[in-house]
Design a protein around this motif. Structure first.
Motif, mmCIF file in Angstrom:
data_model
loop_
_atom_site.group_PDB
_atom_site.id
_atom_site.type_symbol
_atom_site.label_atom_id
_atom_site.label_comp_id
_atom_site.label_asym_id
_atom_site.label_seq_id
_atom_site.Cartn_x
_atom_site.Cartn_y
_atom_site.Cartn_z
ATOM 1 N N ASN A 17 0.813 -1.218 0.000
ATOM 2 C CA ASN A 17 0.000 0.000 0.000
ATOM 3 C C ASN A 17 0.849 1.273 0.000
ATOM 4 N N HIS A 18 2.128 1.138 -0.184
ATOM 5 C CA HIS A 18 3.013 2.298 -0.307
ATOM 6 C C HIS A 18 2.859 2.888 -1.709
ATOM 7 N N ARG A 19 2.848 4.230 -1.806
ATOM 8 C CA ARG A 19 2.727 4.899 -3.102
ATOM 9 C C ARG A 19 4.022 5.660 -3.421
ATOM 10 N N SER A 20 4.356 5.681 -4.704
ATOM 11 C CA SER A 20 5.552 6.429 -5.109
ATOM 12 C C SER A 20 5.408 6.861 -6.556
ATOM 13 N N GLY A 21 6.028 7.985 -6.889
ATOM 14 C CA GLY A 21 5.949 8.463 -8.267
ATOM 15 C C GLY A 21 6.660 9.784 -8.443
ATOM 16 N N PHE A 22 6.584 10.290 -9.679
ATOM 17 C CA PHE A 22 7.286 11.513 -10.058
ATOM 18 C C PHE A 22 6.292 12.632 -10.336
ATOM 19 N N VAL A 23 6.632 13.835 -9.861
ATOM 20 C CA VAL A 23 5.755 15.002 -9.988
ATOM 21 C C VAL A 23 6.561 16.165 -10.557
ATOM 22 N N ALA A 24 6.055 16.784 -11.620
ATOM 23 C CA ALA A 24 6.717 17.938 -12.232
ATOM 24 C C ALA A 24 6.129 19.231 -11.701
ATOM 25 N N LEU A 25 6.988 20.180 -11.372
ATOM 26 C CA LEU A 25 6.586 21.538 -11.014
ATOM 27 C C LEU A 25 6.877 22.434 -12.216
ATOM 28 N N ILE A 26 5.831 22.977 -12.836
ATOM 29 C CA ILE A 26 6.038 23.830 -14.001
ATOM 30 C C ILE A 26 5.319 25.154 -13.793
ATOM 31 N N GLY A 27 5.645 26.119 -14.648
ATOM 32 C CA GLY A 27 4.982 27.411 -14.551
ATOM 33 C C GLY A 27 5.859 28.509 -15.108
ATOM 34 N N ARG A 28 5.262 29.686 -15.201
ATOM 35 C CA ARG A 28 6.017 30.854 -15.641
ATOM 36 C C ARG A 28 7.173 31.107 -14.678
ATOM 37 N N PRO A 29 8.197 31.846 -15.115
ATOM 38 C CA PRO A 29 9.256 32.228 -14.188
ATOM 39 C C PRO A 29 8.704 32.993 -12.985
ATOM 40 N N ASN A 30 9.300 32.733 -11.828
ATOM 41 C CA ASN A 30 9.029 33.530 -10.627
ATOM 42 C C ASN A 30 7.635 33.327 -10.040
#
Length: 312
Positions: A17-30
């Motif tokens: 029941n352990h969860r794991s994965g990859f998450v991207a943080l995106i967005g305009r500068p600043n």
């Protein structure tokens, strides 16, 4: 010293029941991507500045508990590039979309919907990965402004979730993490629990020096600055010796960085040394140099030597 891991190999064993994965943080500068990542991890691995395009490399931060592991990719602020370095930064961000389980699009509640946000949502139009709209800096606007603000974005993209937060204050970040984890697949951890980033310590050290340059020089030294850690070694008395070169594009900028009788360079070194000592848990002797390299942002060799590797 900070624990690192340079591989993304097979998952390491963990409980059911352990969860794991990859998450991207995106967005305009600043918009606060680095601020959010540092808050979640509880320590600084990504530099923060009020100048746009501060993040140049994809910072990998690793959040681990007994029940989950979330591996964050903090991408450069997406913008229309004006140099080879700009091309690299946007390519890194776009390549991230296919590698992750969740995408977090951070937007600034103070700024409103802009062309930069429209550009990013256009890039996301064929993406199958769940995309969350994360409205940052809610502590700086009136609550009545939020719903109309969110509606503007919802008319342009079918977001899986919309979550308002303040990365700086930590408001609602626990809710964000809870919803993110729910989207991750069940499976064991990718990294051992002591790892918080896969970047070498000398990379983080260089970024901390660059952060102080950006803070102290303001508009005088824009994006024409880079830091290369030439040497990093522990001495017999356990002091860590760090020799780093600050590159800029013009002689006038070199003069600003050094300052009158070396005052600016000394202050950059003093502030950076404090952060580096906290990072390494050791006394640090920081030896800083300033060199001029004209138009380095458009030279492939220079970009590679500074760690901006070409993405396939």
């Amino acid at each position: 010293m900070m624990q690192i891991d340079g591989t993304m190999g097979e998952k390491k064993g963990r409980s059911k029941n352990h969860r794991s994965g990859f998450v991207a943080l995106i967005g305009r500068p600043n918009v606060g991507k680095s601020t959010l990542l540092n808050h979640i991890l509880g320590q600084k691995i990504a530099i923060m500045s009020d100048k746009p395009q501060t993040t140049r490399n994809r910072i990998q931060g690793i959040y681990t508990t007994e029940k989950e592991q979330v591996v964050f990719l903090d991408t450069p602020g997406i913008h229309k590039p004006k140099s080879r370095l700009g091309d690299y930064m946007v390519k890194v961000a776009r390549n991230t979309f296919a590698e992750v389980d969740v995408i977090l699009l951070l937007v600034d509640a103070k700024e409103g919907l802009g062309q930069g946000d429209r550009f990013i949502m256009e890039l996301l139009k064929d993406v199958k990965t769940p995309v969350f709209l994360v409205v940052n800096k809610i502590d700086q606007v009136h609550p009545d402004q939020l719903l109309p603000f969110i509606d503007q974005y919802r008319t342009l993209y079918p977001f899986s979730e919309v979550i308002p937060i303040s990365a700086l204050q930590g408001n609602n970040t626990e809710t964000l993490m809870k919803v993110v984890v729910e989207k991750l697949p069940e499976g064991p951890a990718f990294y051992s629990s002591e790892f918080v980033t896969d970047h070498p310590e000398r990379f983080i050290v260089g970024e901390l020096v660059r952060e102080k340059v950006l803070h102290l020089t303001r508009e005088e030294i824009p994006h024409s600055v880079a830091v290369h850690v030439e040497e990093m070694a522990k001495e017999e008395d356990d002091t860590v010796y760090v020799r780093a070169t600050i590159y800029t594009e013009r002689s006038s900028q070199k003069g600003i960085l050094i300052g009158k009788q070396g005052s600016m360079l000394k202050e950059v070194g003093r502030r950076a040394r404090e952060d580096i000592q906290r990072l390494l848990g050791s006394r640090v002797y920081l030896d800083l140099w300033v060199k001029v390299k004209k138009d380095w942002r458009n030279e492939d060799f220079m970009l590679r030597s500074l760690g901006y590797e070409e993405e396939s």
